[in-house]
Scaffold this active site. Structure first.
Site, PDB file in Angstrom:
ATOM      1  N   ARG A  94     -49.414  18.959  47.968  1.00  0.00           N
ATOM      2  CA  ARG A  94     -49.607  17.998  49.064  1.00  0.00           C
ATOM      3  C   ARG A  94     -50.130  16.669  48.537  1.00  0.00           C
ATOM      4  O   ARG A  94     -49.782  15.602  49.059  1.00  0.00           O
ATOM      5  CB  ARG A  94     -50.538  18.564  50.135  1.00  0.00           C
ATOM      6  CG  ARG A  94     -50.627  17.667  51.372  1.00  0.00           C
ATOM      7  CD  ARG A  94     -51.428  18.308  52.489  1.00  0.00           C
ATOM      8  NE  ARG A  94     -50.656  19.235  53.295  1.00  0.00           N
ATOM      9  CZ  ARG A  94     -49.974  18.897  54.389  1.00  0.00           C
ATOM     10  NH1 ARG A  94     -49.931  17.629  54.776  1.00  0.00           N
ATOM     11  NH2 ARG A  94     -49.341  19.799  55.082  1.00  0.00           N
ATOM     12  N   GLU A 101     -56.369  16.540  60.667  1.00  0.00           N
ATOM     13  CA  GLU A 101     -56.520  15.983  59.329  1.00  0.00           C
ATOM     14  C   GLU A 101     -56.206  14.494  59.192  1.00  0.00           C
ATOM     15  O   GLU A 101     -56.894  13.789  58.453  1.00  0.00           O
ATOM     16  CB  GLU A 101     -55.644  16.779  58.351  1.00  0.00           C
ATOM     17  CG  GLU A 101     -56.119  18.196  58.150  1.00  0.00           C
ATOM     18  CD  GLU A 101     -55.166  19.008  57.281  1.00  0.00           C
ATOM     19  OE1 GLU A 101     -55.620  19.565  56.274  1.00  0.00           O
ATOM     20  OE2 GLU A 101     -53.972  19.080  57.621  1.00  0.00           O
TER      21      GLU A 101
END
Length: 792
Positions: free
Chosen positions: A333, A736
């Protein structure tokens, strides 16, 4: 047998109520379902549960060494301590010892060797936590020290990795850099972060009569705890029940690392036949568990006179700690987000999972994305400094745009409106006016300097491990019109239960007060994914909606048949069911009528995210269902004599699609921003040269407090911008993405440092930008000269 639970209403009253509109459905600012219990102290957490008869308490003896062989282990002295019931070592585990979540490498207790300071060696159970601690400290353990890898740069040079490295490549970056007008290269250390949840890791285990256990666990991943507990006990998963009502915070720290306390407590409960609680004290929690991965990132970039990137090479190296944990996905990620909101053109991005003798680092809000974004934001500021341009001008020149809309992993960036969001925020926060005022202030202020920065966020939503993008739910409608809702997500304070309840309320068009969300339970909804990756509402909300729609369809079909009307003439509105012009009744009365006519009023729901895939071998695909966007502007003031600073103002514009609950969403945005600000400013993790964590408590580790929040704090959600993808009511995830809005604080501090830099000097500012680091950056930017306009 009819039971009336609502007072009788006339047809006119029912019609008026139906037209009034649902006050607690989707899009309304409904308060958090546990808000009153939490502020009054009535909300029950694992450690608040009543003590079971004969309950034991556990304390784990931790390794004092980063890497060593265990040459002697004598637990007999432990039993001389009053209250000690049992002591377990690795040899006492009846099933599998390793509890690694994806790959092996995490023994429940040390097996002949320790690999980090804080690793559990033995676990002692006693009638109190104090006696368990005294018992553990009585054990005789001797070690043979081994070389330890503690520095990430040295470990990288030695190619010490926990998993294979990975590379994503688009175009010819080397040639593009070689042909560029300007070339810069450098590196950046990005620090880790302690989760510092209010509730430390804790599990309470009760043995059952059939050789199984009930585990009350503070975990984001009940199914994984169920799987690992069954593994260490050597029993099937159906013998293990996980119950999770709420967590006192998680932030990723309870996605995988809640398993160890649960497994240890379960082994002891299985051995003794007594209930067992294992709650980690704060110091032990901080030493024993992993953090946000610290990263060491390197780059080489070529760009033109306008600051537009022609080619770039980025290497992100995450400090995994001693074992894989989730590091491969986290570094992936970081690689995916190495572009943030910018088109990189010819790009090569490489990711390494570096092995060191520290606690195994793990998931944390953003899951590697923030560490990846930091490098490209550092690059944008560095290019601007080199070209003597406003950093915002350079950023906007590199934004994704039409014809420049494909990532370095070949996903097309669709529905991109970061340009218009930036323009909106520029205007609302008066960026240009303030930039000029700051330049004037700095010209007339020899000691105090101000800085300002606008930074964007483009964050992909979905688990990078594709198979995790699934969820289940169970909805039950009772004959009095009340509804029980259970889903696979876990509530850790983020408002997930409230949002999912709103979704069900909207589907049935009833008040949210009619819905009871029950504890996450592996017997009710099995095989769940962790509540992580900002996907909690996306996945579980869709699953709950699916279950509710199944029941609603049965009810509509029954009404159509029973009253001989078309299904389209059956309407649910604000607690009232209208069946053509033949009948109007309350939802409760209609539910009872359905039951009398043998209509099933319970259903399980399921959802899997469509369209996503990623081919790891080819390093291309569509790993994210959609992107969430945000823009933030931060202004700071810095004391150049000390490096101390204060955030004066923050302006945020964030995209949540069609908001399910604006109040909760704004709370998530503001909370994420402050948590991100702490990561980049005050939250410094320090280890000594033996690998021991020195910042192991609130006395030495500083999370942001109320006084650290900006004096002016303006937060807005993007209006009238529904998610074009088929998410639940066209909302977007909000857990997030806001975290990375805080990068603007770090960039603003660096901007203030730039204002004192000597000609040609480009300041270097690692993260976190503690006052010491800011002072060092100022000193370096001025080549060691005093910031005073005169000599002392």
């Amino acid at each position: 047998m009819s039971r009336k639970t609502t007072p009788a209403m006339t047809m006119e009253e029912m019609t008026a109520q139906a037209k009034a509109g649902l006050a607690t459905g989707v899009g309304k600012s409904v308060k958090h379902e546990s808000a009153e219990k939490q502020v009054s102290g009535e909300a029950l957490y694992i450690d608040d549960r009543g003590e079971f008869p004969n309950q034991l308490h556990v304390y784990a003896l931790m390794s004092p060494h980063a890497h060593a062989n265990i040459t002697k282990l004598d637990v007999s002295p432990c039993y001389k301590v009053p209250g000690v019931r049992t002591v377990i070592t690795a040899e006492d585990v009846p099933g599998e010892l390793d509890i690694g979540p994806t790959l092996p490498g995490d023994p429940m207790l040390a097996d002949g060797k320790v690999v980090y300071v804080g690793q559990p060696v033995i676990a002692v159970a006693a009638d109190s936590l104090d006696n368990a601690r005294k018992g553990a400290e009585a054990a005789i353990v001797e070690y043979e020290l081994l070389p330890a890898a503690l520095d990430v740069e040295e470990a990288l040079a030695q190619e010490l990795f926990v998993t294979d490295s990975h590379t994503q490549k688009r175009g010819d970056s080397a040639a593009a850099i070689a042909n560029a007008e300007h070339v810069l290269e450098g590196s950046l250390h990005v620090g880790g972060q302690e989760h510092f949840y209010l509730e430390t890791q804790v599990s309470s285990v009760v043995p059952t009569e059939d050789g199984g256990v009930i585990v009350y666990c503070s975990t984001q991943n009940p199914t994984e705890v169920q799987k690992l507990v069954s593994s260490v006990l050597g029993v099937s998963m159906h013998k293990v029940l996980i119950d999770m009502r709420r967590m006192g915070g998680g932030f990723g720290g309870k996605e995988t690392q809640a398993a160890a306390p649960a497994c240890i407590a379960a082994v002891i409960a299985n051995q003794t036949g007594q209930p067992v609680k294992f709650r980690l004290p704060r110091r032990e929690d901080m030493m024993m568990t992993g953090k946000r991965h610290p990263f060491f990132n390197q780059y080489k970039v070529g760009f033109d006179d306008n600051g537009v990137i022609q080619g770039i090479e980025i290497v992100v190296s995450g400090n995994a700690g001693h074992s894989p944990d989730l590091s491969r996905s986290i570094v992936d990620r970081a690689m995916f987000h190495s572009d943030n909101a910018y088109y990189l053109g010819n790009a090569t991005v490489t990711g390494h999972c570096v092995k060191t003798n520290t606690a195994s680092n793990t998931a944390y809000r953003g899951f590697g994305g923030p560490q990846g974004m930091m490098t490209i934001e550092h690059v944008m500021d560095t290019i601007a400094c080199h070209l003597k341009k406003d950093p915002l001008e350079v950023r906007k020149a590199n934004y994704y745009s039409e014809g420049r809309d494909e990532t370095h992993y070949y996903q097309k960036v669709e529905d991109n409106f970061i340009h218009e969001m930036t323009a909106d925020l520029e205007m609302s926060c008066e960026y240009e006016k303030r930039r000029k005022a700051i330049a004037e202030f700095n010209a007339n202020s020899p000691i105090l300097k101000k800085g300002i920065s606008i930074t964007p966020v483009k964050f992909g939503i979905s688990f990078t491990a594709t198979f995790l993008n699934q969820a289940g739910a169970l909805v039950t409608v009772y004959t009095d019109g009340s509804i029980s809702l259970n889903h696979g997500g876990t509530e850790m304070g983020q408002g997930l239960n409230t949002k999912v309840a709103q979704i069900v309320a909207e589907t049935f068009s009833v008040d949210i007060g009619a819905i009871q969300v029950t504890a996450t339970n592996t017997e009710k909804v099995p095989n769940t994914s962790p509540t992580a990756a900002s996907s909690g509402t996306d996945l579980n909300g869709k699953a709950a909606q699916n279950a509710a729609l199944t029941i609603k369809e049965r009810m509509v079909n029954f009404a159509s048949s029973h009253f001989d009307v078309s299904p389209k003439d059956v309407a649910f509105s604000n607690g009232i069911v209208s069946i053509g012009d033949k009948q109007t009744m309350t939802f409760a009365d209609f539910t009872e009528l359905c039951w009398f006519n043998q209509i099933s009023l319970a259903a399980s729901g399921f959802y899997r995210t469509p369209k996503i895939f990623y081919d790891h071998e080819k390093a291309r695909g569509r790993p994210f269902y959609y992107f969430a966007y945000g823009v933030s502007c931060s202004e700071v003031i810095v004391d150049t004599l000390t490096g101390e600073y204060k955030v004066l103002r923050a302006d945020i514009l964030h995209d949540v699609g069609a908001s399910l609950n604006p109040a909760i969403d704004i709370g998530q945005v503001e909370g994420g921003f402050i948590q991100g600000m702490g990561w980049l400013t005050t939250e410094e993790l320090v280890w000594n040269d033996k690998g021991q964590l020195m910042t192991s408590g609130p006395a030495s580790y500083k999370i942001p407090a109320v006084a650290d929040t900006p004096e002016i704090f303006n937060t807005r959600l993007v209006e009238n911008r529904a998610n074009p993808e088929d998410t639940v009511f066209h909302s977007k995830a909000v857990g997030e993405p806001p975290f990375m809005l805080a990068i603007s604080v770090w960039s603003a501090i660096r901007d203030a440092v730039v204002s004192v830099a000597d000609e040609g000097e480009i300041p270097h500012l690692p993260a976190p930008a503690t006052p010491e680091q800011v002072y060092n950056a100022i000193k370096q930017a001025r080549k060691g000269k005093s910031p005073l306009p005169f000599e002392m």
